[in-house]
Motif scaffolding. Sequence first.
Motif, PDB file in Angstrom:
ATOM      1  N   SER A 274       0.839  -1.195   0.000  1.00 42.07           N
ATOM      2  CA  SER A 274       0.000   0.000   0.000  1.00 42.07           C
ATOM      3  C   SER A 274       0.873   1.245   0.000  1.00 42.07           C
ATOM      4  O   SER A 274       2.081   1.179   0.238  1.00 42.07           O
ATOM      5  CB  SER A 274      -0.933   0.012   1.219  1.00 42.07           C
ATOM      6  OG  SER A 274      -0.199   0.181   2.420  1.00 42.07           O
ATOM      7  N   TYR A 275       0.240   2.369  -0.250  1.00 47.33           N
ATOM      8  CA  TYR A 275       0.967   3.647  -0.316  1.00 47.33           C
ATOM      9  C   TYR A 275       0.022   4.781   0.053  1.00 47.33           C
ATOM     10  O   TYR A 275      -1.169   4.753  -0.290  1.00 47.33           O
ATOM     11  CB  TYR A 275       1.507   3.880  -1.732  1.00 47.33           C
ATOM     12  CG  TYR A 275       1.799   5.334  -2.043  1.00 47.33           C
ATOM     13  CD1 TYR A 275       3.019   5.911  -1.711  1.00 47.33           C
ATOM     14  CD2 TYR A 275       0.839   6.131  -2.664  1.00 47.33           C
ATOM     15  CE1 TYR A 275       3.293   7.249  -1.993  1.00 47.33           C
ATOM     16  CE2 TYR A 275       1.102   7.468  -2.953  1.00 47.33           C
ATOM     17  CZ  TYR A 275       2.320   8.023  -2.620  1.00 47.33           C
ATOM     18  OH  TYR A 275       2.576   9.340  -2.885  1.00 47.33           O
ATOM     19  N   GLY A 276       0.574   5.769   0.730  1.00 50.84           N
ATOM     20  CA  GLY A 276      -0.191   6.979   1.004  1.00 50.84           C
ATOM     21  C   GLY A 276       0.467   7.803   2.085  1.00 50.84           C
ATOM     22  O   GLY A 276       0.949   7.256   3.078  1.00 50.84           O
ATOM     23  N   PRO A 277       0.520   9.103   1.919  1.00 56.41           N
ATOM     24  CA  PRO A 277       1.105   9.973   2.934  1.00 56.41           C
ATOM     25  C   PRO A 277       0.142  10.236   4.079  1.00 56.41           C
ATOM     26  O   PRO A 277      -1.059   9.954   3.984  1.00 56.41           O
ATOM     27  CB  PRO A 277       1.391  11.264   2.157  1.00 56.41           C
ATOM     28  CG  PRO A 277       0.330  11.281   1.096  1.00 56.41           C
ATOM     29  CD  PRO A 277       0.103   9.844   0.719  1.00 56.41           C
ATOM     30  N   THR A 278       0.660  10.773   5.158  1.00 57.17           N
ATOM     31  CA  THR A 278      -0.167  11.153   6.306  1.00 57.17           C
ATOM     32  C   THR A 278      -1.303  12.071   5.871  1.00 57.17           C
ATOM     33  O   THR A 278      -2.415  11.998   6.400  1.00 57.17           O
ATOM     34  CB  THR A 278       0.702  11.859   7.364  1.00 57.17           C
ATOM     35  OG1 THR A 278       1.784  11.008   7.726  1.00 57.17           O
ATOM     36  CG2 THR A 278      -0.104  12.209   8.604  1.00 57.17           C
ATOM     37  N   GLU A 279      -1.031  12.935   4.903  1.00 57.30           N
ATOM     38  CA  GLU A 279      -2.023  13.904   4.427  1.00 57.30           C
ATOM     39  C   GLU A 279      -3.205  13.254   3.730  1.00 57.30           C
ATOM     40  O   GLU A 279      -4.211  13.922   3.457  1.00 57.30           O
ATOM     41  CB  GLU A 279      -1.348  14.899   3.472  1.00 57.30           C
ATOM     42  CG  GLU A 279      -0.429  15.896   4.149  1.00 57.30           C
ATOM     43  CD  GLU A 279       0.987  15.386   4.368  1.00 57.30           C
ATOM     44  OE1 GLU A 279       1.865  16.188   4.708  1.00 57.30           O
ATOM     45  OE2 GLU A 279       1.217  14.157   4.202  1.00 57.30           O
ATOM     46  N   ALA A 280      -3.116  11.970   3.428  1.00 53.07           N
ATOM     47  CA  ALA A 280      -4.216  11.262   2.772  1.00 53.07           C
ATOM     48  C   ALA A 280      -4.715  10.092   3.622  1.00 53.07           C
ATOM     49  O   ALA A 280      -5.133   9.054   3.106  1.00 53.07           O
ATOM     50  CB  ALA A 280      -3.794  10.764   1.392  1.00 53.07           C
ATOM     51  N   THR A 285      -3.471   3.903  -2.147  1.00 50.01           N
ATOM     52  CA  THR A 285      -3.435   2.827  -3.137  1.00 50.01           C
ATOM     53  C   THR A 285      -3.140   1.500  -2.449  1.00 50.01           C
ATOM     54  O   THR A 285      -2.583   1.459  -1.353  1.00 50.01           O
ATOM     55  CB  THR A 285      -2.355   3.077  -4.201  1.00 50.01           C
ATOM     56  OG1 THR A 285      -1.061   3.017  -3.582  1.00 50.01           O
ATOM     57  CG2 THR A 285      -2.539   4.437  -4.866  1.00 50.01           C
ATOM     58  N   TRP A 286      -3.493   0.407  -3.127  1.00 47.08           N
ATOM     59  CA  TRP A 286      -3.170  -0.905  -2.594  1.00 47.08           C
ATOM     60  C   TRP A 286      -3.222  -1.949  -3.690  1.00 47.08           C
ATOM     61  O   TRP A 286      -3.886  -1.759  -4.715  1.00 47.08           O
ATOM     62  CB  TRP A 286      -4.116  -1.306  -1.453  1.00 47.08           C
ATOM     63  CG  TRP A 286      -5.512  -1.691  -1.911  1.00 47.08           C
ATOM     64  CD1 TRP A 286      -6.485  -0.858  -2.358  1.00 47.08           C
ATOM     65  CD2 TRP A 286      -6.056  -3.014  -1.956  1.00 47.08           C
ATOM     66  NE1 TRP A 286      -7.621  -1.571  -2.675  1.00 47.08           N
ATOM     67  CE2 TRP A 286      -7.380  -2.894  -2.435  1.00 47.08           C
ATOM     68  CE3 TRP A 286      -5.569  -4.273  -1.626  1.00 47.08           C
ATOM     69  CZ2 TRP A 286      -8.224  -4.006  -2.600  1.00 47.08           C
ATOM     70  CZ3 TRP A 286      -6.408  -5.375  -1.784  1.00 47.08           C
ATOM     71  CH2 TRP A 286      -7.716  -5.229  -2.266  1.00 47.08           C
ATOM     72  N   VAL A 287      -2.493  -3.026  -3.491  1.00 39.76           N
ATOM     73  CA  VAL A 287      -2.498  -4.140  -4.424  1.00 39.76           C
ATOM     74  C   VAL A 287      -2.074  -5.391  -3.668  1.00 39.76           C
ATOM     75  O   VAL A 287      -1.245  -5.321  -2.761  1.00 39.76           O
ATOM     76  CB  VAL A 287      -1.540  -3.878  -5.613  1.00 39.76           C
ATOM     77  CG1 VAL A 287      -0.098  -3.756  -5.143  1.00 39.76           C
ATOM     78  CG2 VAL A 287      -1.674  -4.964  -6.677  1.00 39.76           C
ATOM     79  N   GLU A 288      -2.657  -6.516  -3.998  1.00 39.51           N
ATOM     80  CA  GLU A 288      -2.204  -7.781  -3.430  1.00 39.51           C
ATOM     81  C   GLU A 288      -1.135  -8.357  -4.343  1.00 39.51           C
ATOM     82  O   GLU A 288      -1.347  -8.523  -5.549  1.00 39.51           O
ATOM     83  CB  GLU A 288      -3.355  -8.766  -3.260  1.00 39.51           C
ATOM     84  CG  GLU A 288      -2.919 -10.045  -2.564  1.00 39.51           C
ATOM     85  CD  GLU A 288      -4.067 -10.829  -1.933  1.00 39.51           C
ATOM     86  OE1 GLU A 288      -3.816 -11.971  -1.499  1.00 39.51           O
ATOM     87  OE2 GLU A 288      -5.195 -10.297  -1.857  1.00 39.51           O
ATOM     88  N   GLY A 303       0.248  -0.153  -6.112  1.00 41.94           N
ATOM     89  CA  GLY A 303      -1.161  -0.484  -6.260  1.00 41.94           C
ATOM     90  C   GLY A 303      -1.995   0.512  -7.041  1.00 41.94           C
ATOM     91  O   GLY A 303      -1.489   1.436  -7.683  1.00 41.94           O
ATOM     92  N   ARG A 304      -3.296   0.289  -6.949  1.00 40.04           N
ATOM     93  CA  ARG A 304      -4.282   1.157  -7.591  1.00 40.04           C
ATOM     94  C   ARG A 304      -5.024   1.952  -6.526  1.00 40.04           C
ATOM     95  O   ARG A 304      -5.023   1.598  -5.346  1.00 40.04           O
ATOM     96  CB  ARG A 304      -5.292   0.334  -8.391  1.00 40.04           C
ATOM     97  CG  ARG A 304      -4.693  -0.491  -9.514  1.00 40.04           C
ATOM     98  CD  ARG A 304      -5.771  -1.292 -10.233  1.00 40.04           C
ATOM     99  NE  ARG A 304      -5.231  -2.065 -11.341  1.00 40.04           N
ATOM    100  CZ  ARG A 304      -4.677  -3.266 -11.220  1.00 40.04           C
ATOM    101  NH1 ARG A 304      -4.623  -3.841 -10.007  1.00 40.04           N
ATOM    102  NH2 ARG A 304      -4.216  -3.892 -12.259  1.00 40.04           N
ATOM    103  N   ALA A 305      -5.705   2.998  -6.957  1.00 45.33           N
ATOM    104  CA  ALA A 305      -6.435   3.851  -6.022  1.00 45.33           C
ATOM    105  C   ALA A 305      -7.575   3.092  -5.364  1.00 45.33           C
ATOM    106  O   ALA A 305      -8.218   2.229  -5.980  1.00 45.33           O
ATOM    107  CB  ALA A 305      -6.981   5.076  -6.756  1.00 45.33           C
ATOM    108  N   LYS A 306      -7.822   3.414  -4.112  1.00 49.27           N
ATOM    109  CA  LYS A 306      -8.966   2.848  -3.396  1.00 49.27           C
ATOM    110  C   LYS A 306     -10.267   3.371  -4.000  1.00 49.27           C
ATOM    111  O   LYS A 306     -10.262   4.362  -4.751  1.00 49.27           O
ATOM    112  CB  LYS A 306      -8.876   3.235  -1.924  1.00 49.27           C
ATOM    113  CG  LYS A 306      -7.673   2.653  -1.206  1.00 49.27           C
ATOM    114  CD  LYS A 306      -7.612   3.160   0.225  1.00 49.27           C
ATOM    115  CE  LYS A 306      -6.423   2.577   0.955  1.00 49.27           C
ATOM    116  NZ  LYS A 306      -6.332   3.051   2.342  1.00 49.27           N
TER     117      LYS A 306
END
Length: 490
Positions: A274-280, A285-288, A303-306
């Motif tokens: 997964s990925y994302g800064p504190t600001e989000a 995003t996430w991917v298995e 990954g792709r956007a939630k």
Amino acid sequence: MYFDFDRCDFAEQDQATTAPALSDAQRQISWAGLLAATDAWQARALAAGVLPGHALVISGHKEIEFVVAMLGCLRLGITYVPVDSINPPERLKLITERVAAARCYNATLNRFEDGAAVCAPLAEPGIAYIMFTSGSTGEPKGVQIGRDSVALFASWIRDCLALGPRPAFMNQMLFSFDFSLFDLCGALALGGACVLCPRETIAAPDAFVRYLADTGVQVWASTPAFVRQQFLNDDFNQAHLPQLGVFVFGAESLSPAMAEQLWARFPDARIINSYGPTEATCSTTWVEIKRPLDGARNPLSIGRAKPYAEVFLDDGEICIAGDHVMRGYLGRPDLTAKSLFLHNGKRAYRTGDIGEIDEQGLVYFHGRRDDQIKLNGYRIELGEIDAALASLPGVHAAATIALRRPDGSLVRMIGFVSSPETLAPGVIGPLPEQLHNWKQALGERLPHYMVPSELVACGLFPTNVSDKVDRKRLESQYRETRMKPTKEQP
């Protein structure tokens, strides 16, 4: 029973009341016990003068009382500000003054304490929490996250990850680090258990594995660096942790080699990146990650956007839009204006991360535009360390670099102080006598994870075309001086 983040209250209060809800190093409490403890804490908070619409600074480490206080704040409409005890008192005081909190709650001592000298309600309504991240100007920035944003984050864990009924989550990241919310929101939203892992427990590898086994941990969320540390323990495997079946990664890049090494220990495990800064709100995003990984890109996709988010590129920079994006930096309209904008009617955030989106919509992270780094999962602005170093006795200029392994992962930070009077440009030498206790002095201002592992003196710093310190050339000078060519680079 579970915690409904849409309503910020406990739901189904007559069901599964005896199931475990929280564990720490001292005890375990059930869902009924958690509800009772939160009710009691709320009464104490109101009696202590804590008011809705105001901020409450919560300090401590991995105590059940810390979580109780956070839930109590959500139910009362109080904005909580988590500060781990790893932070020096000066930083705690700075944050308390910044949020103008009338009171603080010490979770370690389970008591309310005096807050800021000047108190005031928050200007922005509906804020669930404010987390302070490292700031490039030398002071931490307060990221304001709305209650609706937390609800969206919890819904993603509940609706998208298929973690099963009432799972047990390991929680080892600091509560002042946003990724810790994955375990907490996941456990609470699914009616599961959150297993709090304090530093002392983690420091004893065998005891740590036994603790996870005894509490039946099923979901692990951490940085790749933290798992790399566990590989030093032969008992970190599926045989000793048979219920552990899901690994969720974030805050750092994940390599194919790391995933393969983990599958060698846990052959049946699911791996989610997964990925994302504190600001989000923790992640966007996430991917298995699926086998086989032959030919996979390094690092792996983030990954792709939630469902509730949009991710797009603006001149190569990753931008994020959606209701989960922050409400701005506390008291810093200048920084907010630089980072936030409107996109398709939604708040959007410029991350400062460079990326790529392929034909399948998968996002790949390619580094930063600025001097921000992630070391062991901690988000650090090198400029804040520079400012702290420059405050040391006799220091007129300072700079910090981060050394990397061949795969790009960070190893440690090196600090430099300029000594042009005694050293020629490009020469690295010993520190002056007045800096012999530099680590202690720096530790009074910065948390330990922001203190460089080494401090050296240098002649005039090399600069780039913008007359800023050229950190890459500074790193080259350090390697040429300190590291022999025959040695393996970090």
